[in-house]
Write an enzyme that holds these catalytic residues in place. Structure first.
Site, short mmCIF file in Angstrom:
data_model
loop_
_atom_site.label_atom_id
_atom_site.label_comp_id
_atom_site.label_asym_id
_atom_site.label_seq_id
_atom_site.Cartn_x
_atom_site.Cartn_y
_atom_site.Cartn_z
N THR A 32 5.07 36.53 53.13
CA THR A 32 6.27 37.31 52.79
C THR A 32 6.05 38.27 51.63
O THR A 32 5.26 37.99 50.73
CB THR A 32 7.42 36.33 52.42
OG1 THR A 32 8.59 37.07 52.08
CG2 THR A 32 7.06 35.44 51.25
N ASP A 89 13.95 35.36 44.47
CA ASP A 89 14.22 34.02 45.01
C ASP A 89 14.55 33.02 43.90
O ASP A 89 14.94 31.90 44.18
CB ASP A 89 13.03 33.50 45.83
CG ASP A 89 13.09 33.96 47.28
OD1 ASP A 89 14.03 34.70 47.63
OD2 ASP A 89 12.21 33.59 48.06
N GLY A 130 13.32 34.85 57.92
CA GLY A 130 14.79 34.83 58.00
C GLY A 130 15.49 34.36 56.74
O GLY A 130 16.64 33.96 56.79
N GLY A 131 14.81 34.40 55.60
CA GLY A 131 15.45 33.96 54.37
C GLY A 131 15.87 32.51 54.50
O GLY A 131 15.18 31.70 55.14
N SER A 147 11.45 28.62 47.66
CA SER A 147 11.35 29.32 48.94
C SER A 147 12.11 28.57 50.02
O SER A 147 12.44 27.39 49.85
CB SER A 147 9.87 29.43 49.34
OG SER A 147 9.74 29.90 50.65
N SER A 148 12.34 29.27 51.13
CA SER A 148 12.88 28.62 52.33
C SER A 148 11.83 28.55 53.43
O SER A 148 12.12 28.05 54.53
CB SER A 148 14.07 29.42 52.87
OG SER A 148 15.06 29.55 51.90
N THR A 155 9.69 38.89 56.05
CA THR A 155 8.71 37.81 56.14
C THR A 155 8.14 37.77 57.54
O THR A 155 8.68 38.38 58.46
CB THR A 155 9.41 36.48 55.77
OG1 THR A 155 9.87 36.58 54.43
CG2 THR A 155 8.55 35.27 55.90
N1 GLU Z 1 11.49 35.09 50.30
C1 GLU Z 1 11.96 34.13 51.24
C2 GLU Z 1 11.41 32.76 50.96
O1 GLU Z 1 10.34 32.64 50.48
C3 GLU Z 1 11.65 34.49 52.62
C4 GLU Z 1 12.33 35.72 52.99
C5 GLU Z 1 12.44 35.94 54.47
O2 GLU Z 1 12.26 35.07 55.27
O3 GLU Z 1 12.72 37.04 54.87
O4 GLU Z 1 12.05 31.81 51.26
#
Ligand code: GLU
Length: 624
Positions: A453, A482, A530-531, A507-508, A435
């Site tokens: 992302t 996700d 960062g997920g 999402s995060s 992302t």
């Molecule tokens: N796919 C994740 C999200 O939408 C983000 C992934 C990332 O930050 O690497 O929360």
């Protein structure tokens, strides 16, 4: 930029204690390994092949501006955005130019094959643009279940067509451009088209990611584009041309987003997904044609740092980012955290304990409640019920300031219990990474915070090419991972964030704008990849700037930390042994490892505006 410190390699033994988490968090480790510098590659050749490899962090001094600025994860992308600002463009214009260049130069992280959230301030109003991917019409709750009815392994799900969601970033950007653009749409594509046609130098981070990557080469288009004739990934500095992307971007520049979502490019996407040899997906032309971005009410909450009150605004669900950050910060207000300053320039054990506990409570609510609001009602009919002070105060009562850490944490019941649609099973934690974050301030004082992302590094490892003999193309996302792989919990209750046709996965991502609540003046634009750790990285930075009074760069540079699945993670080699020991004494299971944020922040300071970019990746801020 100069090397500040070189993180030591993380020994595999450090991970044994977290065996269960290793898979779930492999993304972070991989991200760190792939941040390895060219120098690290020559001195520790094996490092890139393993997730525990070395990582380089560079020192950014921070930047200062009076009028306008753009912050992005790659210098070429930042330059493209700044060129738009100096040409009289708006923050949205700059963000579009940045995104198109990122598709080319940071293909591992975001692009036209992915999704994004954009929060916009027009001097008066805040708007939240939702370009999140959706599940295909043919996808159902069993999408990630194997023949045995059990959830697939994450890697099995990521690579191939199965997890590809309908890409929403481009149509969302077109929607934002219609509302806030000042330069012609086609003009915004010029830097990316030129770089794709003439070539760009592969960055050290892209080279390191390629060197650590195994699945990408199995895709024939990607194999031809990212690797030499002997199958070796291109090194840093190699001039890479992407004539196929140049041609696709040229068509989008001329015809608009339908050039991506319909016709020959759409057909090429469908072919790549449905014809994947081992893991095909369900994408259809009608899914692409039907995709619509959404304009949402931003999720805003007050954050008091006496004598000021800030207003934090970000994406509402389907993102859990802003909601969970607001929950953590709000819960901390009912603990002694505010009385604790940095010790030796770092958060001390007392504060970290409180942060970890507040986060565990917030993440329990996130796992139970947050999903696409079109499918899952908010508890008590309002997502803000999860961050009401009275609710957070009651939640915070479970925290013992001096420890021990809470043995177990469950979701709460916000609002009147009768109105809270309990009955969801908590979603287990899953890997997320891949992302990029963009922040822009324009000459009118309008601003963008956009997180974008393709989910995993290099997404689904599927490169779309129309088959006209031009090399390259663009990568498709694997955003559907996700969703919860398990549609229901052990007790049979449905998981709120299960796969359903047309649904957006939770999402995060936390693109954030901060205002002075009294005057309404913009204070900050920021966010990170960062997920699920996006939430911790962004919360840390907001706390650093707003509560501890740090510059954006100093706040970004603070060591990273955050609990996940019962383990309190600390950025490797950044905390004193006494801090680690004090957390363990309170009952935290502590694991130190690289935590590779990619924060970008622009914030008001006494002299005007200050910018910060994360030295853990390749960010740059430009402005005047
Ligand atoms: N796919 C994740 C999200 O939408 C983000 C992934 C990332 O930050 O690497 O929360």
């Amino acid at each position: 930029m100069q090397v500040r410190w070189q993180l030591a390699q993380v020994g595999p033994q450090a991970l044994v204690a977290a065996g269960r988490l290793r898979k779930a968090l492999s993304g972070l480790l991989l991200g760190a390994a792939l941040c390895a510098s060219a120098q690290a590659q020559t001195t520790t050749p094996a490092a890139n092949a393993q997730p525990e490899g070395a990582s380089k962090i560079v020192q950014n001094a921070g930047w200062h501006f009076k009028k306008q600025a753009v912050a992005a994860a790659n210098p070429l992308a930042t330059e493209a955005g700044y060129a738009m600002l100096t040409a009289g463009g708006s923050a949205v214009d700059a963000a579009i130019a940045v995104q198109m260049v990122l598709s080319l130069v940071e293909p591992q992280s975001s692009g036209i094959g992915g999704g994004a959230f954009l929060v916009h301030f027009d001097g008066k109003n805040v708007r939240a643009y939702d370009g999140r991917e959706t599940a295909p019409a043919q996808a159902g709750p069993d999408l990630f279940l194997g023949a045995d009815g059990k959830p697939l392994a994450m890697k099995q799900a990521i690579v191939g067509g199965r997890a590809v969601g309908i890409p929403g970033a481009l149509r969302m950007l077109a929607m934002a451009h219609t509302a806030h653009g000042k330069l012609p749409w086609a003009f915004l594509f010029a830097p990316a088209i030129r770089l794709a046609r003439d070539g760009f130098a592969v960055s050290p981070r892209l080279a390191a990611l390629l060197a650590g990557e195994t699945a990408l080469q199995k895709d024939p288009v990607a194999a031809q584009y990212f690797y030499d004739a002997q199958g070796r990934p291109w090194p840093a500095g190699h001039l890479l041309r992407n004539p196929e992307l140049a041609a696709v971007l040229q068509r989008i520049a001329t015809e608009g987003p339908d050039a991506l979502m319909t016709g020959e490019v759409a057909q090429a996407m469908v072919n790549a997904v449905r014809q994947h040899p081992s893991n095909p997906g369900l994408l259809q032309l009608s899914d692409l044609a039907a995709y619509r971005p959404l304009l949402r009410q931003p999720l805003c909450t007050n954050y008091r740092v006496a004598p000021k009150t800030y207003r934090l605004c970000g994406m509402p669900p389907p993102s859990s980012g802003m909601l969970t950050i607001a929950s953590i910060l709000g819960t901390l207000d009912f603990t002694p955290a505010a009385s604790l300053s940095l010790t030796g320039g770092q958060p001390g054990a007392d504060w970290l304990h409180l942060y970890a506990e507040a986060s565990r409570l917030a993440f329990a609510d996130r796992a139970a409640y947050v999903a696409d609001p079109a499918f899952t009602p908010a508890p008590s009919g309002d997502w803000l019920s999860l961050v009401q002070p009275a609710y957070l105060q009651a939640r915070a009562a479970a925290i013992t300031p001096q420890g021990p850490a809470m043995p177990a944490v469950r979701a709460g019941t916000p609002g009147p219990a009768a109105q809270t649609p309990l009955g969801w099973a908590p979603m287990p934690a899953q890997t997320e990474h891949g992302t990029s974050h963009i922040s822009v301030l324009d000459r009118w004082g309008h601003a963008v915070a956009m997180t974008t992302t393709i989910e995993d590094a290099f997404g689904a490892r599927l490169m779309v090419n129309r088959g006209k003999g031009l090399a390259g193309g663009f990568l498709l996302n694997n955003q559907l991972t996700d969703f919860s792989f398990s549609p229901s919990g052990a007790d049979g209750k449905p998981v709120a964030n299960r796969v359903q046709p047309g649904k957006r996965p939770r999402s995060s991502m936390a693109p954030t704008l901060v205002f002075d609540a009294d005057s309404g003046a913009l204070q900050l634009s920021g966010g990170s990849p960062g997920g699920a750790f996006i939430i911790h990285f962004t919360a840390k930075t907001l706390y650093g700037v707003l509560r501890w009074g740090l510059s954006p760069q100093a706040a970004i540079d603070l060591p990273n930390f955050g609990p996940m699945e019962g383990i309190t993670f600390l950025e490797k080699d950044r905390f004193t042994p006494s801090t680690v020991a004090a957390l363990r004494d309170r009952g935290h299971q502590v694991l130190e490892m690289p935590l590779t944020s990619g924060l970008q922040v622009i914030a008001r300071d006494a002299a005007g505006w200050a910018g910060g970019a994360d030295g853990r990746r390749e960010g740059l801020v430009l402005g005047d």
